[in-house]
Design an enzyme around this catalytic site. Structure first.
Site: not given
Ligand code: NAD
Length: 348
Positions: A182, A180, A80
């Protein structure tokens, strides 16, 4: 603080600090494990308060990717990266371009992609100077957003959880609280609404909140109050560590099954949830649809429909984990961690 002393450091193979003064780039790449194949995981852009917060996040996220890719049956390791910046700042493209050269220097040991603050179009910018980028907008000329694979996996995760708890195959009148809205939370809302679920939703972005409230008949909840609403399922789809000492005593959910990475502030919070009779579906399992769907392009060339079909296997994986956890009386996080570790370290 030394990387090696960070509590989230867990025998990571490589941690790379990336800096470019010409554009003000500060970024970190963490490669956790490559036993199963090249490390793969998204690129997060976020204005962390401290450098140590960014390091902690990338160490946790990269380990999560090792476990996720293993349990999803992918020939990929875990990695990551985080870019320490506000994703709305005007020189975002320059930061992405400068950063991508560091990924290119790793010659495919790490493949990067989308995450919070970095969308499919940004992934195309990363790919201008880098051969190791997936989940790019240009890979899907028909306009498909690869986050939809993640949301689809979350939808099937919630269906498997409902089947486990209520023994039913449909979502009629199941209440879901979503934090959330998104790329993933919005699409999850759509799928749940179409399946007949009742939604309670929160987002600090008022436009994102209004869209879902208007389109999917959802009830808006103040962002601080989402932890205490009464709902069958809580689906965190924003930031990590939201299951913590401050929030956990407020929960009145039957289960937590959402798409955000690293939802547990610490492993002990998974145990507390189990003690409180709240089922926790491990985040890296629920949100592995994105990797299954988009990450498969690293080693094959499936159509979007073929990729969607491969995401559906998450229903069985999640249902079996929940049943095993109940039968063995072990927290789900422990069951899944053991399964992932067995896959990653089987030949060691
Ligand atoms: P996104 O940036 O598109 O959306 C995140 C949303 O959360 C935004 O609308 C933001 O305003 C909102 N938000 C931030 N803090 C909040 C708070 N305190 N309360 C309520 N809302 C808040 O991100 P995304 O792509 O939807 O990803 C969401 C989570 O899922 C992240 O943790 C990400 O790591 C994880 N995830 C995403 C994918 C993917 O395919 N996009 C894959 C795996 C995991």
């Amino acid at each position: 603080m030394s990387v090696f002393l960070n509590p989230e450091f867990d025998n990571h193979e490589k941690v790379l600090f990336c800096h470019d003064t010409s554009v003000g780039l500060h970024a970190i790449i963490a490669i956790h494990n490559t036993n199963l194949g090249p490390a793969a995981g998204g690129c997060r852009m976020f204005p962390y308060d401290t450098f140590n917060d960014a390091l902690t996040d990338v160490l946790r996220l990269s380990k999560g990717m090792s476990y996720k890719n293993a349990i999803a049956g992918l020939p990929l390791g875990g990695g990551k990266c985080v870019i320490i910046a506000d994703p709305n700042e005007p020189n975002k493209s320059k930061l992405l371009q400068a950063f991508s050269k560091h990924v290119q220097d790793l010659h495919g040991k790490y493949w990067t992609a989308i995450d919070v603050g970095v969308g499919p179009k940004d992934a195309d910018i990363l790919a201008e100077h880098c051969d190791y980028v997936f989940a790019r907008s240009s890979e899907y000329p028909e306009g498909f957003n690869p986050s939809q694979f993640t949301a689809l996996g979350g939808f099937y995760g919630i269906r498997a959880t409902v089947k486990h708890i209520f023994g039913k195959d449909d979502l009629q009148d199941i209440t879901v609280a979503i934090q959330g809205l998104g790329a993933t939370g919005r699409e999850l809302s759509r799928l749940l609404f179409q399946a007949g679920a009742k939604l309670m939703v929160s987002d600090i972005n008022q436009a994102a909140l209004k869209f879902v409230v208007d389109q999917y008949d959802a009830v808006a909840i103040d962002s601080g109050k989402i932890y205490s609403v009464e709902a069958d399922i809580f689906a965190p789809c924003a930031m990590g560590a939201i299951i913590n000492d401050q929030t956990i005593s407020k929960f009145r959910f039957k289960a937590i099954c959402g798409l955000a990475n690293n939802q547990l502030a610490s492993p002990k919070h998974g145990e507390i949830l189990a003690d409180n009779g709240i089922i926790y579906v491990p985040d890296f399992l629920v949100n592995s649809g994105g990797m299954i769907g988009a990450g498969s392009r690293i080693f094959s060339n499936p159509t979007v429909e073929e990729s969607k079909q491969s995401v559906l296997k998450l229903y069985d994986i999640i249902f079996n984990v929940l049943e095993k956890s109940a039968n063995d009386q072990q927290p789900t996080a422990l069951v899944v961690d053991k399964m992932a570790q067995e896959i990653i370290f089987k030949n060691i």
